[in-house]
Design a protein around this motif. Sequence first.
Motif, short mmCIF file in Angstrom:
data_model
loop_
_atom_site.label_atom_id
_atom_site.label_comp_id
_atom_site.label_asym_id
_atom_site.label_seq_id
_atom_site.Cartn_x
_atom_site.Cartn_y
_atom_site.Cartn_z
N LEU A 1 40.76 67.41 84.10
CA LEU A 1 41.45 67.27 82.83
C LEU A 1 40.65 66.13 82.01
O LEU A 1 40.11 66.32 80.73
N ARG A 2 40.40 64.90 82.64
CA ARG A 2 39.82 63.85 82.14
C ARG A 2 38.49 64.23 81.57
O ARG A 2 37.97 63.72 80.39
N GLN A 3 37.70 64.71 82.32
CA GLN A 3 36.12 65.05 82.38
C GLN A 3 36.03 66.00 80.99
O GLN A 3 35.25 66.01 80.10
N GLN A 4 36.98 66.82 80.94
CA GLN A 4 36.90 68.14 79.88
C GLN A 4 37.04 67.34 78.57
O GLN A 4 36.42 67.83 77.81
N ILE A 5 38.07 66.61 78.63
CA ILE A 5 38.31 65.85 77.47
C ILE A 5 37.30 64.77 76.78
O ILE A 5 36.78 64.98 75.68
N ARG A 6 36.68 64.20 77.86
CA ARG A 6 35.78 63.38 77.38
C ARG A 6 34.43 64.11 76.93
O ARG A 6 33.53 63.80 76.12
N LEU A 7 34.28 65.37 77.42
CA LEU A 7 32.92 66.17 77.06
C LEU A 7 33.49 66.68 75.58
O LEU A 7 32.24 66.82 74.78
N MET A 8 34.59 67.04 75.69
CA MET A 8 35.04 67.40 74.07
C MET A 8 34.70 66.25 73.14
O MET A 8 34.24 66.46 72.14
N HIS B 1 46.03 61.33 77.28
CA HIS B 1 45.93 60.44 76.40
C HIS B 1 44.90 59.26 76.79
O HIS B 1 44.24 58.66 75.63
N GLU B 2 44.79 58.77 77.83
CA GLU B 2 43.85 57.66 78.13
C GLU B 2 42.55 58.33 78.15
O GLU B 2 41.61 57.69 77.90
N ALA B 3 42.30 59.67 78.53
CA ALA B 3 40.79 60.28 78.08
C ALA B 3 40.49 60.28 76.81
O ALA B 3 39.29 60.48 76.38
N GLY B 4 41.32 60.19 75.74
CA GLY B 4 41.03 60.16 74.43
C GLY B 4 41.66 61.32 73.39
O GLY B 4 41.07 61.41 72.50
N ALA B 5 42.78 61.97 74.08
CA ALA B 5 43.23 63.07 73.32
C ALA B 5 43.72 62.52 72.14
O ALA B 5 44.50 61.64 72.30
N ASP B 6 43.68 63.03 70.92
CA ASP B 6 44.45 62.60 69.66
C ASP B 6 45.68 62.96 69.67
O ASP B 6 46.64 62.48 68.91
#
Lengths: 417, 330
Positions: free
Chosen positions: A259-266, A293-298
Motif C-alpha cells: 500500500l505504501r509503495q503504491q501510494i508513493r508511486l502514484m 496517510h503517512e505515504a502521502g494520501a490526500d
Amino acid sequence: MSDLSAPGFPEEEVRRRARAGAAAAFPPAEDYGHVLFGAGRPEPADHAALPDALDALRIVPPLFLPQRLAKLIDLGREPDYRDVELSTEIGGFTSALPVYASATGSTRAAGGDLGLALSRQAGALGIPMVIGENVVPVNGYGRLGEAADRTLLGRLRAYTEELPDGLGGVAVQQSTEDADAEVWNLVHSDPAALPLLESGRLAFELKVGQGAKPGLGGMTVLEAEAAAALGDRFGLDALFGDGRVLRTATPGTFTAEILRQQIRLMRNNYPRVRIWVKLYPGRDVAEAARVAHEAGADAVVVDGAEGGTGWAPGVFLPHVGLPLAECLRRLAAAPPPCLLVSGRIWEGARAVKSLALGARAVGLGRAALLAVAEDRESGLRRFAECLALELRLLISALGKYAPQALDREDVWSPEGF
Amino acid sequence: MTDATPLPPTDPGRHLTSPTTRGALRVQQQLLTAAREFLRGRGFTELLPPIIGPVTDPGARGSKQVDIDFYGHRYKLMTSAILYKQASLLAFDKIFCIAPNVRLEPLETAGTSRHLAEFHQLDVEVAGASRDDVVQLAEDLVVHMVDSALRELPKEFAELGRDPQAFAELLKGSFGRMRHAEAVAELQGVGHPQSADAELDWAGEALLSTRRDRPFFVTDYPKGSRGFYDREHPDDPGLLRNFDLLAPEGYGELCSGSQRTNDYAEIITRMRETGENPQKYRWYLDLVREGVPASAGFGIGVERFTRYVAGLDAVWQASAFPKLPGVVSP
C-alpha cells in the motif's frame, strides 16, 4: 422513474426528498396545526436490518455556547442555521457541502443514463464525484466511439460541463483489472481531463477492496455475449444456469509495504493529481488508514459495510466487515486528517454523527443513485438541498457554524462511544 | 545555439531539409556507430528487439501505453525493451539493441523540450554484473561515443554552433556520482521542493544539471519511483540499486539503469507495490520462475543524447520524424 430499488434502505424517504427538496426535512406542511409529534415517530434505525450503533447515537447540543457567542460577535446579530458555512476541503478539492458522490462503477444499476445524470447533477452541485472501478475495462473509455453514456469519458464530460468554477473535482478509481487498462494514465494524458488537471481538481483513488463485500473483488452479472467480449481479463462463472454469468474482479493483494509503495508511486507518477485511497471496513482499518496517510494520501476513504451499488453474495452483507460506526471508533485514536466515510448515509443526522466522530465528509452512494433515479434532471439537487438544510439545522443547534467544528462531545450514547 | 522554435515545423519537408536537422542526424549516426564499435569490442551481441508484445515496461512515469489488436488479443507497443533484455541473457551474456519505444506521455510534457512520444533507446544488459559495473560501463561508453563524434564530425559541430570545449571535462571521464538522497538535499538546500520519496522532478533535474560541468550519476533512487525490476538494496530496504545519468548544462537525464531483480517472489511482490497485475506478465514470470541470469543494464535515450551532444534546444530536433506528446504529426 427507473426500476431501481434498495431493500433495507430508506428508499421512499430518499425519493420523497428527491421530489420535495428542503421541505422534506419536515413533516408534511399540511399536518401543521393538526398533528402532535413526539417519540414513536419512526427512527432511521427501524429501516436497518440490524441495529446500527451510529443511528443509535444521539446528537446532544449544549446549553452554553461559546462558539455561538463568537459568531454573534462576528455577525453583530444573533446567528441562525442559515449562517452555517458548509463548504469543505475534501481531499484537495473545495466542495460546496461536506458531501461527495461515492463511486459507482460498471454495474448495471449505475450504468447508462443514470450514471450520466448523476454526474451532471453532482457537477452542478459543486461536490466531488468518484468514478468507480472497472468502467473502462467493461464499458470502454469513450474516445473510440463506444456508447458515451456508459463510458468514463461520458461521465467526466457530463460532470465538468455543469461544474461551477473553483468547486468540486473528480476522483477516478483504479483496481487491479483497471491497471491493465491503465485507467489513470489514460485519464492523465487525455485532453478532456486537462481542465480538471490544470485546476487541481483531478484525483486518482486507489481502491483497496469493496465496502459491501470486504475481501472480495467487484462483481457484476453479465449476459454470456457481453462476458465473452471481456476475454480473460475477469473471472467468469456460469453459476446462474440461465446463460448469464457472474463476472468477478480480483480484490488485489495488499500488505502495508505494498500500500505504501503504491501510494508513493502514484505521487511520483502524477505529481499534479490528488491521491485518494479507499479502504474496505477490515479489522485493521485504522492501521491501513495510518499507512495511507503517512505515504502521502490526500484523503482516506472508508466504506462501511453497509451496502453498495454493486452485486454481492447474500452471505456477505449481514455477516462480513465492520459497520461504519465501528470503523469510526477504531479510527478515533488517530484519524487521518482527511477521512471520508460512506455507508448508508442519506440524511443529516447520520452525516453529522460521522463528522463529529472524525470524518471530514460523507459519501452518498445508494442515496444519490435513488435520488437521480427519481428525477434525472433535479433529483439529486433537491435531495442535497434537504440534506444541506438538515446539516445547517443540526450544526447550528450544537452552537457551531462549520462542519469542521464538530467533535465527539456532540454525540452521546448510553454505553459511551 | 540554433534558431529552434518550441515546436517542429508542421511541414516535414522543411524539417528534413533544415541544416540543423541534417547536422543532428549525422551526429546521431556517428554516436550509434561508435556505440556499436565500442560494445562489439567488449564482446556484446546486438539483437533486434521486438516492437509488440502482450506486455511492456510499466515503469514509465505517468505515460500511457499504446494498445494494439493482435488477432483479437490486446498487445502493447514497447515502452522499453526491459523484459526482453533480461530474457535475452538466456542466449548471450552481454547484449545490446537500439530499440524503438512508444510512450504516450502526459500532454504537459510537449513543452519540456525533452519528451517525445516515439523515441529510441540504446539498451545494454550484462549478465552477472553489478550496478556499479554498469555505471562504469555507461561512463566509458559515453566518453567513447562523444570522443568519436567530435573527432569524425568537426564540420558538423561547427555548423551546429556546438563548441567542442563543452566536452573537455566529459572526455576526462570520472563523471560525478551522487546518491538520490544527496540530490534531494542539494535541491531542497537551494529552495526547490523536491520530495524525498519520488523521482527527481524535471525542474529539479535541470537545476542540478545546470550546476555541473560534466555528466553525473544519481544513484539509489527510492522504491516507489521506479519499476518492479530494479533490485532493492538488501541491507538498505526502500532504496534501489539503480541510477540515472544526467548531462550538464541543463540538458538533464540521458540514461537510466539498474541492477535487476531476478527473484520470482520478489518480482511478484514488487509488481504489487507498483500497482501491477502479475497475471498479464505470464510469459515473463514463467521464464523468471525457471531462472533468468542476475544482471544489470541501462538504456540511453538516443534522441536526448544526440540533443545534448549536438547542443540542440529541443529533443525533437534530433528526430527525422518527431512525435511530440499530443501533437498530430507525420
